[in-house]
Write a protein that holds these residues in place. Structure first.
Motif, PDB file in Angstrom:
ATOM      1  N   UNK A  71       0.739  -1.306  -0.281  1.00 44.81           N
ATOM      2  CA  UNK A  71       0.060  -0.017  -0.168  1.00 44.81           C
ATOM      3  C   UNK A  71       0.969   1.033   0.060  1.00 44.81           C
ATOM      4  N   UNK A  72       2.299   1.254   0.083  1.00 42.81           N
ATOM      5  CA  UNK A  72       3.083   2.266  -0.079  1.00 42.81           C
ATOM      6  C   UNK A  72       3.334   2.699  -1.247  1.00 42.81           C
ATOM      7  N   UNK A  73       3.137   4.061  -1.495  1.00 40.50           N
ATOM      8  CA  UNK A  73       3.348   4.377  -3.148  1.00 40.50           C
ATOM      9  C   UNK A  73       4.869   4.420  -3.353  1.00 40.50           C
ATOM     10  N   UNK A  74       5.752   4.402  -2.504  1.00 37.09           N
ATOM     11  CA  UNK A  74       7.057   4.276  -3.018  1.00 37.09           C
ATOM     12  C   UNK A  74       7.625   2.859  -3.333  1.00 37.09           C
ATOM     13  N   UNK A  75       6.866   1.943  -3.088  1.00 35.93           N
ATOM     14  CA  UNK A  75       7.336   0.498  -3.289  1.00 35.93           C
ATOM     15  C   UNK A  75       7.897   0.158  -4.638  1.00 35.93           C
ATOM     16  N   UNK A  76       7.142   0.604  -5.485  1.00 37.47           N
ATOM     17  CA  UNK A  76       7.619   0.504  -7.088  1.00 37.47           C
ATOM     18  C   UNK A  76       8.652   1.191  -7.401  1.00 37.47           C
ATOM     19  N   UNK A  77       9.254   2.103  -6.684  1.00 40.21           N
ATOM     20  CA  UNK A  77      10.328   2.719  -7.222  1.00 40.21           C
ATOM     21  C   UNK A  77      11.494   2.050  -6.775  1.00 40.21           C
ATOM     22  N   UNK A  78      11.506   0.939  -5.880  1.00 42.64           N
ATOM     23  CA  UNK A  78      12.521  -0.039  -5.710  1.00 42.64           C
ATOM     24  C   UNK A  78      12.665  -0.986  -6.507  1.00 42.64           C
ATOM     25  N   UNK A  79      11.587  -1.368  -7.280  1.00 41.54           N
ATOM     26  CA  UNK A  79      11.533  -2.437  -8.214  1.00 41.54           C
ATOM     27  C   UNK A  79      12.198  -2.450  -9.449  1.00 41.54           C
ATOM     28  N   UNK A  80      12.806  -3.152 -10.167  1.00 40.29           N
ATOM     29  CA  UNK A  80      13.589  -3.441 -11.368  1.00 40.29           C
ATOM     30  C   UNK A  80      12.526  -3.491 -12.614  1.00 40.29           C
ATOM     31  N   UNK A  81      12.726  -3.346 -13.574  1.00 37.64           N
ATOM     32  CA  UNK A  81      11.871  -3.573 -14.646  1.00 37.64           C
ATOM     33  C   UNK A  81      11.448  -5.036 -14.627  1.00 37.64           C
ATOM     34  N   UNK A  82      10.049  -5.417 -14.761  1.00 36.48           N
ATOM     35  CA  UNK A  82       9.554  -6.739 -14.915  1.00 36.48           C
ATOM     36  C   UNK A  82       9.875  -7.606 -13.508  1.00 36.48           C
ATOM     37  N   UNK A  83       9.993  -6.707 -12.405  1.00 35.74           N
ATOM     38  CA  UNK A  83      10.211  -7.482 -11.116  1.00 35.74           C
ATOM     39  C   UNK A  83       8.990  -8.056 -10.784  1.00 35.74           C
ATOM     40  N   UNK A  84       9.499  -9.246  -9.856  1.00 33.00           N
ATOM     41  CA  UNK A  84       8.463  -9.888  -9.189  1.00 33.00           C
ATOM     42  C   UNK A  84       8.216  -9.427  -7.778  1.00 33.00           C
ATOM     43  N   UNK A  85       6.801  -9.695  -7.271  1.00 25.10           N
ATOM     44  CA  UNK A  85       6.649  -9.447  -6.018  1.00 25.10           C
ATOM     45  C   UNK A  85       5.781 -10.661  -5.571  1.00 25.10           C
ATOM     46  N   UNK A  86       6.296 -11.433  -4.508  1.00 27.66           N
ATOM     47  CA  UNK A  86       5.593 -12.298  -4.105  1.00 27.66           C
ATOM     48  C   UNK A  86       5.057 -11.995  -2.608  1.00 27.66           C
ATOM     49  N   UNK A 103     -11.036 -12.725   0.916  1.00 27.10           N
ATOM     50  CA  UNK A 103     -11.378 -11.051   1.154  1.00 27.10           C
ATOM     51  C   UNK A 103      -9.707 -10.632   1.317  1.00 27.10           C
ATOM     52  N   UNK A 104      -8.926 -11.320   1.965  1.00 30.60           N
ATOM     53  CA  UNK A 104      -7.501 -10.851   1.921  1.00 30.60           C
ATOM     54  C   UNK A 104      -7.062 -10.889   0.768  1.00 30.60           C
ATOM     55  N   UNK A 105      -7.194 -11.969  -0.158  1.00 29.53           N
ATOM     56  CA  UNK A 105      -6.627 -12.177  -1.281  1.00 29.53           C
ATOM     57  C   UNK A 105      -7.086 -10.994  -2.138  1.00 29.53           C
ATOM     58  N   UNK A 106      -8.390 -10.484  -2.168  1.00 25.01           N
ATOM     59  CA  UNK A 106      -8.703  -9.423  -2.873  1.00 25.01           C
ATOM     60  C   UNK A 106      -8.114  -8.045  -2.712  1.00 25.01           C
ATOM     61  N   UNK A 107      -7.935  -8.036  -1.401  1.00 23.70           N
ATOM     62  CA  UNK A 107      -7.228  -6.544  -0.759  1.00 23.70           C
ATOM     63  C   UNK A 107      -5.956  -6.746  -1.274  1.00 23.70           C
ATOM     64  N   UNK A 108      -5.117  -7.636  -1.026  1.00 21.20           N
ATOM     65  CA  UNK A 108      -3.787  -7.653  -1.339  1.00 21.20           C
ATOM     66  C   UNK A 108      -3.507  -7.499  -2.970  1.00 21.20           C
ATOM     67  N   UNK A 120       0.460 -12.557 -11.281  1.00 19.14           N
ATOM     68  CA  UNK A 120       0.470 -13.572 -12.252  1.00 19.14           C
ATOM     69  C   UNK A 120       0.052 -14.902 -11.900  1.00 19.14           C
ATOM     70  N   UNK A 121       0.042 -15.340 -10.445  1.00 19.11           N
ATOM     71  CA  UNK A 121      -0.351 -16.286 -10.157  1.00 19.11           C
ATOM     72  C   UNK A 121      -0.858 -16.450  -8.539  1.00 19.11           C
ATOM     73  N   UNK A 122      -1.564 -17.438  -8.266  1.00 22.07           N
ATOM     74  CA  UNK A 122      -1.821 -17.314  -6.765  1.00 22.07           C
ATOM     75  C   UNK A 122      -1.847 -18.873  -6.265  1.00 22.07           C
ATOM     76  N   UNK A 123      -0.955 -19.289  -5.312  1.00 20.38           N
ATOM     77  CA  UNK A 123      -0.979 -20.835  -4.968  1.00 20.38           C
ATOM     78  C   UNK A 123      -0.502 -21.081  -3.752  1.00 20.38           C
ATOM     79  N   UNK A 124      -0.636 -22.021  -3.221  1.00 18.95           N
ATOM     80  CA  UNK A 124      -0.070 -22.335  -1.917  1.00 18.95           C
ATOM     81  C   UNK A 124       0.348 -21.190  -0.833  1.00 18.95           C
ATOM     82  N   UNK A 125      -0.731 -20.482  -0.600  1.00 16.42           N
ATOM     83  CA  UNK A 125      -0.463 -19.459   0.486  1.00 16.42           C
ATOM     84  C   UNK A 125       0.128 -18.235  -0.092  1.00 16.42           C
ATOM     85  N   UNK A 126       0.341 -17.977  -1.440  1.00 19.14           N
ATOM     86  CA  UNK A 126       0.924 -16.755  -1.905  1.00 19.14           C
ATOM     87  C   UNK A 126       0.568 -16.475  -2.985  1.00 19.14           C
TER      88      UNK A 126
END
Length: 131
Positions: A71-86, A103-108, A120-126
């Motif tokens: 939810x922090x607007x600055x989070x994407x400024x730390x990510x490289x191009x095509x970065x993945x976030x799990x 509900x939690x998955x929807x909010x995330x 990209x995907x949702x599986x095994x608690x992530x």
């Protein structure tokens, strides 16, 4: 010739030889990987020399306890191009009903989408997102 190579030539157990070869491959695969354990607020990272500039991370793993950083607007400024976030959804930490987990998955997903991340995907608690 190192000790492990000499062991191969002396008729060592084939299973051990295979295990040593797999271990060498793993080490070679991760030779250019740097793992950083970070805690605190995202804004605090910008003052640290190791994170100056943008695009510092190719992959970010957020535990369920730190998922709020999406939810922090600055989070994407730390990510490289095509970065993945799990992001862990807490499935294995807190007993959630199916409805609560949805509900939690929807909010995330909403938080990630607001930052320009695509699911990209949702599986095994992530949940996994891509910039």
């Amino acid at each position: 010739e190192d000790a492990s190579d000499m062991a191969f030539s002396k008729g060592e157990d084939p299973r051990r030889q295979q295990a040593l070869q797999r271990a060498r491959c793993i080490v070679d695969t991760f030779s250019d990987v740097k793992v950083s354990f970070v805690r605190g607020r995202i804004g605090d990272m910008f003052g640290k020399a190791a994170y100056t500039g943008t695009n510092a991370f190719d992959v970010v793993h957020l535990s369920s306890a730190s998922a709020h950083h999406l939810d922090d607007p600055e989070v994407t400024s730390l990510l490289a191009e095509n970065a993945r976030v799990v992001v862990e959804n807490g499935k294995y930490i807190v007993p959630l009903s199916n409805e609560q987990e949805e509900l939690l998955d929807t909010r995330l997903t909403e938080m990630a989408t607001a930052r320009g991340l695509k699911k990209v995907c949702q599986k095994d608690g992530c949940l996994e997102f891509k910039l």
